[in-house]
Design a protein around this motif. Structure first.
Motif, PDB file in Angstrom:
ATOM      1  N   TYR A  74      -3.192   9.729   4.235  1.00 10.89           N
ATOM      2  CA  TYR A  74      -3.776   8.406   4.475  1.00 10.89           C
ATOM      3  C   TYR A  74      -2.673   7.400   4.746  1.00 10.89           C
ATOM      4  N   ASP A  75      -1.629   7.442   3.942  1.00  5.14           N
ATOM      5  CA  ASP A  75      -0.511   6.514   4.095  1.00  5.14           C
ATOM      6  C   ASP A  75       0.177   6.682   5.455  1.00  5.14           C
ATOM      7  N   GLU A  76       0.346   7.922   5.890  1.00  5.70           N
ATOM      8  CA  GLU A  76       0.964   8.167   7.187  1.00  5.70           C
ATOM      9  C   GLU A  76       0.090   7.654   8.335  1.00  5.70           C
ATOM     10  N   ASN A 120       0.641  -3.547 -11.138  1.00  2.67           N
ATOM     11  CA  ASN A 120       2.023  -3.155 -10.868  1.00  2.67           C
ATOM     12  C   ASN A 120       2.172  -1.651 -10.626  1.00  2.67           C
ATOM     13  N   GLY A 121       1.049  -0.957 -10.471  1.00  2.74           N
ATOM     14  CA  GLY A 121       1.097   0.469 -10.187  1.00  2.74           C
ATOM     15  C   GLY A 121       1.091   0.766  -8.706  1.00  2.74           C
ATOM     16  N   ALA A 122       0.922   2.040  -8.359  1.00  3.64           N
ATOM     17  CA  ALA A 122       0.978   2.470  -6.955  1.00  3.64           C
ATOM     18  C   ALA A 122      -0.271   2.078  -6.180  1.00  3.64           C
ATOM     19  N   ILE A 123      -1.447   2.137  -6.827  1.00  7.25           N
ATOM     20  CA  ILE A 123      -2.713   1.824  -6.162  1.00  7.25           C
ATOM     21  C   ILE A 123      -3.204   0.476  -6.673  1.00  7.25           C
ATOM     22  N   THR A 169       0.162  -1.877  -1.043  1.00 11.24           N
ATOM     23  CA  THR A 169       1.298  -1.000  -1.343  1.00 11.24           C
ATOM     24  C   THR A 169       1.327   0.138  -0.331  1.00 11.24           C
ATOM     25  N   SER A 170       2.439   0.841  -0.310  1.00  8.10           N
ATOM     26  CA  SER A 170       2.604   2.008   0.548  1.00  8.10           C
ATOM     27  C   SER A 170       3.599   2.946  -0.111  1.00  8.10           C
ATOM     28  N   ILE A 171       3.661   4.174   0.382  1.00  9.36           N
ATOM     29  CA  ILE A 171       4.661   5.108  -0.135  1.00  9.36           C
ATOM     30  C   ILE A 171       6.062   4.547   0.082  1.00  9.36           C
ATOM     31  N   ALA A 172       6.283   3.924   1.235  1.00  9.95           N
ATOM     32  CA  ALA A 172       7.595   3.348   1.540  1.00  9.95           C
ATOM     33  C   ALA A 172       7.952   2.222   0.571  1.00  9.95           C
TER      34      ALA A 172
END
Length: 296
Positions: A65-67, A154-157, A177-180
């Motif tokens: 999804y992020d890509e 403050n988390g990833a999602i 947010t994103s993986i990057a």
């Protein structure tokens, strides 16, 4: 063998004596007692492996999804507050047809919301029958180290459509947010992405929905249900010190002995011990605190 009065040889079969029978039963009982824990351990090992495989697939779907969108999915989407990140990644879990039903709306959407998605269920999670209609899930999106409703995620999602802002008490606006972005802060190998939120709370019973053990579902976001998790409350407990400890309602927990399974932002899956230091646990949940995590 003995001779009969007529001189013929007679063979007589001798049965077990009571003592011999008791000895045999004792031996069999001992063997069963020795083997049963090993069988149970083997079964739990297989269930734990399946759970980790589920999380691996969820993590891969998040990365895909992020890509595609150059963002991680939000806790709740713009289609409806009810549509979570777990709905958003369905096409990346070979569930495009189910996702299409959410997109269609109406009766199709209603039907889709009744479906159980096997990859969202841990085989060790003992889900009460009252939860089946939700339908239930065993996993939650990692939104950080503080209570989902009251912090900047403050988390990833995160809730970057800001449904909880204002009316439900979040004082700040949350950005995507994103993986990057996670990698540029604390690093993807040090940040939770998704973890277990099992139905194991013995004194949890929501009278409104009839749910027992937890309020975890895959398609509906807070405040209608919990699809988000944090480390704000008591980690991996069976019983809440206060049945209305809302922080602990959303704190990660598991039926697996000794720990809770997580997929991290780098796609790796790890079991986090129940006895982990609370500060380290919070650092793993927080994508941007800048603290060194160390061994965990």
């Amino acid at each position: 063998m003995e001779l009969s009065p007529t001189g013929r040889m007679v063979f007589r079969l001798r049965g077990f004596t009571l003592i011999e029978l008791l000895v045999v039963m004792a031996v069999v009982g001992t063997l069963v007692a020795m083997l049963l824990p090993a069988v149970q351990q083997a079964r739990e090992s297989a269930r734990r492996m399946q759970c980790k495989n589920n999380l691996k697939q969820i993590g891969l779907a998040m990365h895909n999804y992020d890509e595609t969108f150059e963002l991680l999915p939000p806790t709740a989407s713009g289609i409806s507050r009810a549509d979570t990140a777990f709905v958003a990644i369905l096409p990346f879990l070979e569930q495009a047809n189910l996702f299409a039903k959410f997109e269609e709306g109406g009766a199709s959407r209603t039907e889709a919301r009744k479906q159980t998605v096997s990859v969202y269920i841990c085989p060790s999670d003992s889900i009460p029958g009252a939860c089946q209609y939700l339908p239930a899930s065993s996993y939650a999106l990692s939104t950080g180290s503080m209570y989902y409703r009251r912090n900047d995620n403050n988390g990833a999602i995160v809730d970057y459509f800001n449904y909880v802002y204002g009316a439900l008490g979040r004082p700040v606006v949350v950005k995507p947010t994103s993986i990057a972005s996670v990698n540029n802060r604390d690093g993807t190998s040090n940040t939770f992405l998704v973890g277990e939120l099992a139905h194991k709370l013995t004194n949890f019973a929501d009278t409104g929905s009839g749910s027992q053990g937890a309020w975890t579902t895959w398609h509906t976001s807070y405040p209608q249900a919990f699809s988000t998790g944090s480390t704000a409350g008591q980690f991996n407990v069976n019983t809440l010190s206060d049945p209305y400890d809302f922080n602990s309602w959303e704190t990660f927990r598991s039926y697996h002995p000794g720990g809770v399974n997580f997929v991290l932002c780098d796609g790796s899956v790890k079991s986090i011990a129940t006895e982990i230091d609370a500060a380290i646990l919070d650092r793993l949940a927080n994508r941007k605190d800048g603290e060194v995590v160390g061994e965990f």
